[in-house]
Design a protein around this motif. Structure first.
Motif, PDB file in Angstrom:
ATOM      1  N   TYR A  79       0.868  -1.186   0.000  1.00  0.00           N
ATOM      2  CA  TYR A  79       0.000   0.000   0.000  1.00  0.00           C
ATOM      3  C   TYR A  79       0.902   1.233   0.000  1.00  0.00           C
ATOM      4  N   PRO A  80       0.603   2.215  -0.885  1.00  0.00           N
ATOM      5  CA  PRO A  80       1.523   3.361  -1.004  1.00  0.00           C
ATOM      6  C   PRO A  80       1.637   4.155   0.293  1.00  0.00           C
ATOM      7  N   LEU A  81       2.837   4.643   0.571  1.00  0.00           N
ATOM      8  CA  LEU A  81       3.056   5.538   1.711  1.00  0.00           C
ATOM      9  C   LEU A  81       2.701   6.970   1.317  1.00  0.00           C
ATOM     10  N   ASP A  82       2.937   7.311   0.062  1.00  0.00           N
ATOM     11  CA  ASP A  82       2.651   8.644  -0.441  1.00  0.00           C
ATOM     12  C   ASP A  82       1.123   8.844  -0.533  1.00  0.00           C
ATOM     13  N   ALA A  83       0.652   9.992  -0.031  1.00  0.00           N
ATOM     14  CA  ALA A  83      -0.797  10.221   0.059  1.00  0.00           C
ATOM     15  C   ALA A  83      -1.469  10.218  -1.312  1.00  0.00           C
ATOM     16  N   PHE A  84      -0.828  10.818  -2.309  1.00  0.00           N
ATOM     17  CA  PHE A  84      -1.458  10.848  -3.633  1.00  0.00           C
ATOM     18  C   PHE A  84      -1.479   9.461  -4.263  1.00  0.00           C
ATOM     19  N   GLN A  85      -0.384   8.724  -4.118  1.00  0.00           N
ATOM     20  CA  GLN A  85      -0.371   7.362  -4.679  1.00  0.00           C
ATOM     21  C   GLN A  85      -1.409   6.482  -3.963  1.00  0.00           C
ATOM     22  N   ALA A  86      -1.590   6.737  -2.661  1.00  0.00           N
ATOM     23  CA  ALA A  86      -2.620   6.007  -1.912  1.00  0.00           C
ATOM     24  C   ALA A  86      -4.004   6.351  -2.452  1.00  0.00           C
ATOM     25  N   LEU A  87      -4.205   7.607  -2.809  1.00  0.00           N
ATOM     26  CA  LEU A  87      -5.482   8.035  -3.400  1.00  0.00           C
ATOM     27  C   LEU A  87      -5.735   7.283  -4.711  1.00  0.00           C
ATOM     28  N   LEU A  88      -4.719   7.184  -5.551  1.00  0.00           N
ATOM     29  CA  LEU A  88      -4.872   6.469  -6.828  1.00  0.00           C
ATOM     30  C   LEU A  88      -5.176   4.992  -6.582  1.00  0.00           C
ATOM     31  N   CYS A  89      -4.534   4.441  -5.582  1.00  0.00           N
ATOM     32  CA  CYS A  89      -4.761   3.044  -5.228  1.00  0.00           C
ATOM     33  C   CYS A  89      -6.210   2.860  -4.747  1.00  0.00           C
ATOM     34  N   ASP A  90      -6.658   3.738  -3.861  1.00  0.00           N
ATOM     35  CA  ASP A  90      -8.025   3.659  -3.311  1.00  0.00           C
ATOM     36  C   ASP A  90      -9.075   3.854  -4.404  1.00  0.00           C
ATOM     37  N   GLU A  91      -8.785   4.749  -5.336  1.00  0.00           N
ATOM     38  CA  GLU A  91      -9.737   5.022  -6.421  1.00  0.00           C
ATOM     39  C   GLU A  91     -10.019   3.729  -7.196  1.00  0.00           C
ATOM     40  N   VAL A  92      -8.960   2.978  -7.469  1.00  0.00           N
ATOM     41  CA  VAL A  92      -9.122   1.720  -8.207  1.00  0.00           C
ATOM     42  C   VAL A  92      -9.879   0.696  -7.358  1.00  0.00           C
ATOM     43  N   LEU A  93      -9.528   0.607  -6.085  1.00  0.00           N
ATOM     44  CA  LEU A  93     -10.239  -0.337  -5.208  1.00  0.00           C
ATOM     45  C   LEU A  93     -11.743  -0.043  -5.220  1.00  0.00           C
ATOM     46  N   ASP A  94     -12.078   1.229  -5.067  1.00  0.00           N
ATOM     47  CA  ASP A  94     -13.497   1.601  -4.958  1.00  0.00           C
ATOM     48  C   ASP A  94     -14.227   1.415  -6.284  1.00  0.00           C
ATOM     49  N   ALA A  95     -13.547   1.696  -7.397  1.00  0.00           N
ATOM     50  CA  ALA A  95     -14.188   1.521  -8.705  1.00  0.00           C
ATOM     51  C   ALA A  95     -14.470   0.035  -8.962  1.00  0.00           C
ATOM     52  N   VAL A  96     -13.512  -0.809  -8.649  1.00  0.00           N
ATOM     53  CA  VAL A  96     -13.734  -2.252  -8.857  1.00  0.00           C
ATOM     54  C   VAL A  96     -14.854  -2.734  -7.938  1.00  0.00           C
ATOM     55  N   GLU A  97     -14.905  -2.183  -6.731  1.00  0.00           N
ATOM     56  CA  GLU A  97     -15.981  -2.581  -5.822  1.00  0.00           C
ATOM     57  C   GLU A  97     -17.341  -2.153  -6.373  1.00  0.00           C
ATOM     58  N   ASP A  98     -17.421  -0.966  -6.967  1.00  0.00           N
ATOM     59  CA  ASP A  98     -18.668  -0.537  -7.619  1.00  0.00           C
ATOM     60  C   ASP A  98     -19.078  -1.547  -8.690  1.00  0.00           C
ATOM     61  N   ALA A  99     -18.103  -1.974  -9.482  1.00  0.00           N
ATOM     62  CA  ALA A  99     -18.406  -2.955 -10.538  1.00  0.00           C
ATOM     63  C   ALA A  99     -18.844  -4.284  -9.907  1.00  0.00           C
ATOM     64  N   ASN A 100     -18.214  -4.669  -8.812  1.00  0.00           N
ATOM     65  CA  ASN A 100     -18.624  -5.895  -8.109  1.00  0.00           C
ATOM     66  C   ASN A 100     -20.069  -5.807  -7.645  1.00  0.00           C
ATOM     67  N   VAL A 101     -20.442  -4.627  -7.140  1.00  0.00           N
ATOM     68  CA  VAL A 101     -21.817  -4.443  -6.655  1.00  0.00           C
ATOM     69  C   VAL A 101     -22.798  -4.573  -7.828  1.00  0.00           C
TER      70      VAL A 101
END
Ligand SMILES: N[C@@H](CCC(=O)N[C@@H](CS)C(=O)NCC(=O)O)C(=O)O
Length: 206
Positions: A79-101
């Motif tokens: 998991y990224p330590l950098d806040a912006f890279q963490a944001l990009l990581c979270d964005e993908v997690l949440d988008a895939v979760e939307d598709a899962n739903v």
């Protein structure tokens, strides 16, 4: 180190799989508590929201797959330590979760209703999400979704794409991802060939 127990279906996919992979890749010890579909009715009674996955951390039972993914991602160094890279990581997690739903809404359906709902996804939401994921991948260097290295976001997408390709989802063509987002397909193949991922599945004879 905390005592960890991850509870999820005994399958190589779904919402619990990215955390299993992350913990394995990071060499983090955990109890891999798997159960069969027939036992879900019983298992869910022992979960706070009647849902899985759950993660017990020193006996405290936590819900929500992506919260779990972020936590184990941190433990595993994925998991990224950098806040912006963490944001990009979270964005993908949440988008895939939307598709899962969206996919999840079709699971109780049968016959024509199932065909209609899945076909609508294949012609609408799925290409939208797959195309967006491919664009994100390209925008962030083409290899990984964030931080220019393997993160929990890559594992979430890997599991999602494998599910679409699996043939287990009636009316979802197994070449949909290849047709719609070939770079995403290549990403999935690369992740599968990552030594720790290949070694994880080899344990199961896959
Ligand atoms: N937001 C939850 C959703 C969990 C979820 O829907 N899990 C499915 C299995 S993959 C489940 O337990 N469904 C039963 C239900 O929601 O009643 C998460 O991300 O963990």
């Amino acid at each position: 180190m905390s005592q960890l127990k991850l509870t999820y279906f005994d399958m190589h996919g779904g919402r619990g799989e990215p955390a299993r992979l992350a913990l394995h890749i990071g060499g983090v010890a955990f109890e891999d508590s798997r159960f069969g579909f027939a036992d879900f009715a019983e298992v869910r009674k022992s979960t706070p929201l009647n849902q899985v996955p759950t993660l017990h951390v020193d006996g405290v039972q936590v819900t929500q797959s992506d919260a779990i993914n972020r936590y184990v991602g941190k433990l595993a160094g994925l998991y990224p330590l950098d806040a912006f890279q963490a944001l990009l990581c979270d964005e993908v997690l949440d988008a895939v979760e939307d598709a899962n739903v969206k996919l999840g809404t079709t699971f109780g359906l049968t016959g024509e209703a199932l065909k209609e709902a899945r076909t609508a996804l294949v012609n609408g939401a799925l290409p939208l999400y797959l195309g967006w994921l491919q664009t994100q991948l390209q925008a962030h260097g083409g290899q990984f979704f964030a931080d220019h290295r393997l993160t929990i976001a890559d594992l979430k997408v890997f599991v999602f794409v494998n599910g679409l390709n699996s043939g287990r989802l009636d009316h979802v063509p197994t070449d949909l991802v290849e047709q719609v987002a070939p770079l995403l397909s290549a990403h999935t193949q690369r992740i599968a060939q990552t030594p720790a991922v290949a070694q994880y599945y080899a344990q199961f004879g896959l």
